[in-house]
Design a protein around this motif. Structure first.
Motif, PDB file in Angstrom:
ATOM      1  N   ILE A 402       0.858  -1.243  -0.039  1.00 37.65           N
ATOM      2  CA  ILE A 402      -0.075  -0.003   0.069  1.00 37.65           C
ATOM      3  C   ILE A 402       1.162   1.184  -0.142  1.00 37.65           C
ATOM      4  N   LYS A 403       0.772   2.028  -1.152  1.00 38.20           N
ATOM      5  CA  LYS A 403       1.869   3.121  -0.962  1.00 38.20           C
ATOM      6  C   LYS A 403       1.356   4.391  -0.675  1.00 38.20           C
ATOM      7  N   PHE A 404       1.987   4.794   0.451  1.00 36.04           N
ATOM      8  CA  PHE A 404       1.478   6.240   0.930  1.00 36.04           C
ATOM      9  C   PHE A 404       2.663   7.093   0.459  1.00 36.04           C
ATOM     10  N   PHE A 405       2.408   8.282   0.011  1.00 37.32           N
ATOM     11  CA  PHE A 405       3.171   9.502  -0.138  1.00 37.32           C
ATOM     12  C   PHE A 405       3.598   9.970   0.970  1.00 37.32           C
ATOM     13  N   GLY A 406       4.781  10.667   0.928  1.00 38.13           N
ATOM     14  CA  GLY A 406       5.424  11.323   2.262  1.00 38.13           C
ATOM     15  C   GLY A 406       4.239  12.354   2.713  1.00 38.13           C
ATOM     16  N   GLY A 407       3.637  12.377   3.872  1.00 33.68           N
ATOM     17  CA  GLY A 407       2.974  13.174   4.329  1.00 33.68           C
ATOM     18  C   GLY A 407       1.314  12.936   4.209  1.00 33.68           C
ATOM     19  N   ALA A 433       2.466   9.232   6.952  1.00 33.58           N
ATOM     20  CA  ALA A 433       3.788   8.534   6.271  1.00 33.58           C
ATOM     21  C   ALA A 433       4.946   9.499   6.259  1.00 33.58           C
ATOM     22  N   GLY A 434       6.099   9.157   6.545  1.00 31.24           N
ATOM     23  CA  GLY A 434       7.516  10.031   6.391  1.00 31.24           C
ATOM     24  C   GLY A 434       7.684  10.989   7.549  1.00 31.24           C
ATOM     25  N   THR A 435       6.711  10.745   8.511  1.00 34.25           N
ATOM     26  CA  THR A 435       7.101  11.614   9.688  1.00 34.25           C
ATOM     27  C   THR A 435       8.046  11.205  10.660  1.00 34.25           C
ATOM     28  N   GLY A 436       8.486  10.038  10.497  1.00 36.28           N
ATOM     29  CA  GLY A 436       9.455   9.276  11.383  1.00 36.28           C
ATOM     30  C   GLY A 436      10.749   9.101  10.906  1.00 36.28           C
ATOM     31  N   ALA A 438      14.214  11.047   8.198  1.00 31.44           N
ATOM     32  CA  ALA A 438      14.964  12.693   8.111  1.00 31.44           C
ATOM     33  C   ALA A 438      14.113  13.516   7.445  1.00 31.44           C
ATOM     34  N   TYR A 439      13.346  12.994   6.412  1.00 31.40           N
ATOM     35  CA  TYR A 439      12.320  13.779   5.562  1.00 31.40           C
ATOM     36  C   TYR A 439      11.130  13.078   5.239  1.00 31.40           C
ATOM     37  N   LEU A 440      10.063  13.836   4.704  1.00 31.79           N
ATOM     38  CA  LEU A 440       8.807  13.249   4.282  1.00 31.79           C
ATOM     39  C   LEU A 440       9.008  12.146   3.246  1.00 31.79           C
ATOM     40  N   ALA A 441       9.635  11.067   3.358  1.00 29.30           N
ATOM     41  CA  ALA A 441       9.695   9.951   2.376  1.00 29.30           C
ATOM     42  C   ALA A 441       8.497   8.928   2.270  1.00 29.30           C
ATOM     43  N   ASN A 442       8.353   8.564   0.889  1.00 28.47           N
ATOM     44  CA  ASN A 442       7.234   7.681   0.676  1.00 28.47           C
ATOM     45  C   ASN A 442       7.559   6.363   1.362  1.00 28.47           C
ATOM     46  N   ARG A 443       6.186   5.808   1.958  1.00 27.07           N
ATOM     47  CA  ARG A 443       6.387   4.518   2.380  1.00 27.07           C
ATOM     48  C   ARG A 443       5.601   3.335   1.633  1.00 27.07           C
ATOM     49  N   ASP A 444       5.804   2.225   1.530  1.00 23.50           N
ATOM     50  CA  ASP A 444       5.451   1.048   1.079  1.00 23.50           C
ATOM     51  C   ASP A 444       4.887   0.002   2.052  1.00 23.50           C
ATOM     52  N   ALA A 470      14.637   0.404   9.071  1.00 21.84           N
ATOM     53  CA  ALA A 470      16.280   1.094   9.194  1.00 21.84           C
ATOM     54  C   ALA A 470      16.093   2.396   9.257  1.00 21.84           C
ATOM     55  N   GLY A 471      16.318   3.150  10.192  1.00 21.86           N
ATOM     56  CA  GLY A 471      16.464   4.882  10.124  1.00 21.86           C
ATOM     57  C   GLY A 471      15.304   5.548  10.134  1.00 21.86           C
ATOM     58  N   PHE A 472      14.001   4.780  10.323  1.00 21.54           N
ATOM     59  CA  PHE A 472      12.699   5.539  10.281  1.00 21.54           C
ATOM     60  C   PHE A 472      11.629   4.707  11.203  1.00 21.54           C
ATOM     61  N   ALA A 473      10.905   5.436  11.856  1.00 23.67           N
ATOM     62  CA  ALA A 473       9.653   4.906  12.441  1.00 23.67           C
ATOM     63  C   ALA A 473       8.525   5.792  12.701  1.00 23.67           C
ATOM     64  N   ASP A 474       7.580   5.546  12.001  1.00 26.39           N
ATOM     65  CA  ASP A 474       6.486   6.410  11.618  1.00 26.39           C
ATOM     66  C   ASP A 474       5.549   6.142  13.025  1.00 26.39           C
ATOM     67  N   THR A 475       4.791   7.113  13.581  1.00 25.12           N
ATOM     68  CA  THR A 475       3.909   6.770  14.634  1.00 25.12           C
ATOM     69  C   THR A 475       2.435   6.851  13.860  1.00 25.12           C
ATOM     70  N   ILE A 476       1.854   5.537  14.131  1.00 27.14           N
ATOM     71  CA  ILE A 476       0.587   5.334  13.721  1.00 27.14           C
ATOM     72  C   ILE A 476      -0.281   4.933  14.901  1.00 27.14           C
ATOM     73  N   VAL A 477      -1.573   4.780  14.120  1.00 25.75           N
ATOM     74  CA  VAL A 477      -2.568   4.305  15.347  1.00 25.75           C
ATOM     75  C   VAL A 477      -3.254   3.382  14.687  1.00 25.75           C
ATOM     76  N   LEU A 478      -3.110   1.848  15.098  1.00 17.90           N
ATOM     77  CA  LEU A 478      -3.462   0.721  14.483  1.00 17.90           C
ATOM     78  C   LEU A 478      -4.723   0.184  15.235  1.00 17.90           C
TER      79      LEU A 478
END
Length: 590
Positions: A402-407, A433-436, A438-444, A470-478
């Protein structure tokens, strides 16, 4: 806290999501083309339209299935983000955008290669090779940027930009005076064009990356014919044009192939995805009434003309022309279809096509009064049109995830339900996505289910990856649903259900929030998740009215509905499963 005795799920029982079937599961590909399309900003009333004026439309769907694996892409709409002054030309799968814009250099305005910041301001001047002007034409998923820049003497050379504005690399020529780089693959292979000795022709080129040892990709016709390589995919397939023909080039300068129905004088292949599907423009015939049309083709598949479209076409003195500029790994194509009139205004329709029809992007995009020609699309469905970035309103669902763009907020995910087992439904209620990182990167992001087997849990097991790594961890509500009857039978009370995760280090189920990095666990009680107060790392709760549990997390794992860890029933559950395990072991030995 450990939930004693609950066993790890059987990995062999993992079932792939139904939505992941029949999708294209390939690595990202980046592309580039020279961007000089005509632009006209006449507004069209909102309307989604089928493609017209194409003789191939009836066979398009079947043929496209041979060219690329068709993705089940739901109807999409977009929001436009203004990147700031300039012209955005290429976007990679991290959402990084390059192109050109005007900077003040030595007191005078100069067009310079640009890395857009994504904020609408503070864009980065990528510099030159000692001259005044430059342009960035492609960026791969490693952030490597290629294009062209002037030397101190004014000559134009293909350039690998450092990203800092200095120490750019001159990629050289084929012995002539000038060159340009149009595309770069994720492995760093660079293609473009360069002049040969004597500057008699400019030839399609595979650049070595060092400034020497470049490969002349030659001509299918042989002899001194100009050619140009526009794009290279991650398998090393190269496309472009040669002497008016759309061309698939061999990587060694031999075995070049002209596309079928090509060679009418104005044809070109502008892009190729990782499945080998090429797209570009070709004349639909000869003469003024047979202008350019978009096409899609693969070496082992049919050549399909996509036709043209305009809602006002049909009056006397009108004809159509069109071209496809980019294709992503889901088979989505962007380009233009232009109405040309001898007696009235002309108009260009910026279109997207994803399986047999053209949709006017102006009718499905909010936030822009007008749109220029779309020039690139990445695997997240983000589109570049002039200085606008068009972001999908909803995430694309493809074979790779599922492809979330940064932000993009994670609650745009519509949710997914297991078709068997306890029919668990998983949703994201918050986070972006991307908030965890260095910058607002896209997430797969990948979500799948595993049968609960003999686990004493009140839901199917949900496997989640992609929101952290590796190097990122977005905060989510599951949020997960649970089966009420199962929860009461196992735990004694519905009020004891909690969201748990499987800790592979201890081989035990634990509270989901205990796997977070940072944040303090806090039980918010029985009630629906409230984004105004609940979006705090470590908060968790349940809602017995809707049979759901939720938690605010920044880690990925296997998740399920488990009992509250302080209850005495856990000891009995643990002992029961340890006993079952022991009995199974004795039975197997017997």
């Amino acid at each position: 806290m450990v939930l004693f005795g609950l066993k790890r799920p059987d990995k062999n029982a993992n079932k792939t999501l139904e939505f992941r079937k029949r999708h294209l599961g390939v690595r990202p590909n980046k592309r580039n083309n020279p961007r000089n399309n005509p632009r006209n900003n006449l507004q069209i009333p909102p309307k989604k339209v089928p493609m017209k004026n194409s003789k191939a439309i009836s066979s398009f769907a079947a043929a496209l299935a041979l060219v690329v694996s068709s993705a089940s892409l739901r109807a999409q709409s977009y929001t436009a983000f203004n990147l700031g002054p300039g012209n955005a030309l290429s976007i990679n799968n991290l959402g990084q955008v390059v192109g050109s814009s005007t900077f003040e250099v030595n007191g005078s305005p100069s067009t310079r290669a640009t890395l857009f910041s994504g904020t609408g301001s503070n864009n980065i001047d990528l510099g030159t090779l000692g001259g005044l002007t430059s342009s960035a034409l492609d960026i791969n998923d490693a952030g490597q940027i290629v294009g062209a820049a002037t030397l101190a003497d004014g000559r134009n050379h293909a350039t690998l930009f450092s990203g800092t504005g200095s120490n750019n690399i001159d990629l050289g020529t084929l012995g002539g005076s000038s060159s340009s780089a149009y595309g770069i693959s994720n492995s760093g292979q660079i293609v473009g064009e360069a002049q040969v000795v004597g500057d008699s022709v400019s030839s399609a080129t595979l650049f070595s990356g060092t400034g020497s040892g470049n490969i002349d990709l030659g001509s299918p016709y042989g002899g001194p014919h100009s050619s140009r390589a526009y794009a290279i995919n991650n398998s090393g397939q190269i496309v472009g044009k040669e002497w008016g023909s759309a061309t698939l080039f061999g990587a060694t300068g031999s075995e070049n192939t002209n596309l079928p129905a090509s060679g009418t004088g104005s044809d070109a292949a502008y892009d190729i995805n990782d499945a080998g599907a090429m797209t570009g423009a070709t004349l639909s015939g000869r003469g003024p009434q047979s202008p350019l049309q978009a096409f899609i083709w693969s070496k082992n598949g049919p050549f399909i003309g996509l036709g043209t479209y305009h809602p006002f076409f049909g009056a006397a003195g009108q004809y159509m022309t069109g071209e496809a500029r980019a294709i992503n790994n889901s088979g989505q194509i962007v380009g233009t279809s232009t109405l040309i009139s001898r007696f009235g205004p002309s108009d260009t329709v910026p279109f997207i096509s994803s399986g047999g029809g053209m949709t006017d992007l102006r009718t499905i995009t909010a936030g822009a009064n007008s749109l220029s020609s779309p020039l690139d699309i990445n695997d997240w469905g983000q589109i570049l049109a002039g200085n606008f970035l068009l972001n999908p309103v909803n995430p694309l669902t493809t074979a790779s995830g599922i492809k979330f763009f940064g932000g993009m907020t994670y609650d745009k995910f519509a949710g997914l339900s297991e078709t068997g087992g306890l029919a668990t439904t998983v949703k994201f209620l918050g986070g972006a996505a991307g908030t965890g990182g260095a910058y607002l990167a896209n997430r797969d992001v990948n979500v799948s289910f595993t049968e609960r087997g003999s686990n004493a849990i009140a839901s199917d097991i949900v496997n989640l990856s992609g929101t952290s790594g590796a190097g990122f961890a977005d905060t989510i509500v599951l949020q997960l649903t649970y089966d009420e009857a199962t929860a009461i039978a196992l735990f004694g009370s519905e009020s004891l259900v909690r969201l748990g995760w499987f800790d592979s280090l201890t081989n035990q189920w634990r509270l989901a929030v205990s796997g977070n990095t940072g944040g303090a666990p806090f039980f918010a009680g029985d009630g629906a998740y409230d984004p105004a107060t609940g979006f705090v790392l470590g908060y968790y709760g349940l809602d017995t009215a809707s049979n759901t549990v939720w938690a605010v997390l920044n880690h990925n794992s296997e998740f399920a509905v488990v009992p509250e860890p302080s209850t005495y029933i856990l000891l009995a559950i643990g002992m029961f499963f340890l006993l079952c395990k022991s009995r199974r072991a004795r039975f197997n030995r017997a």
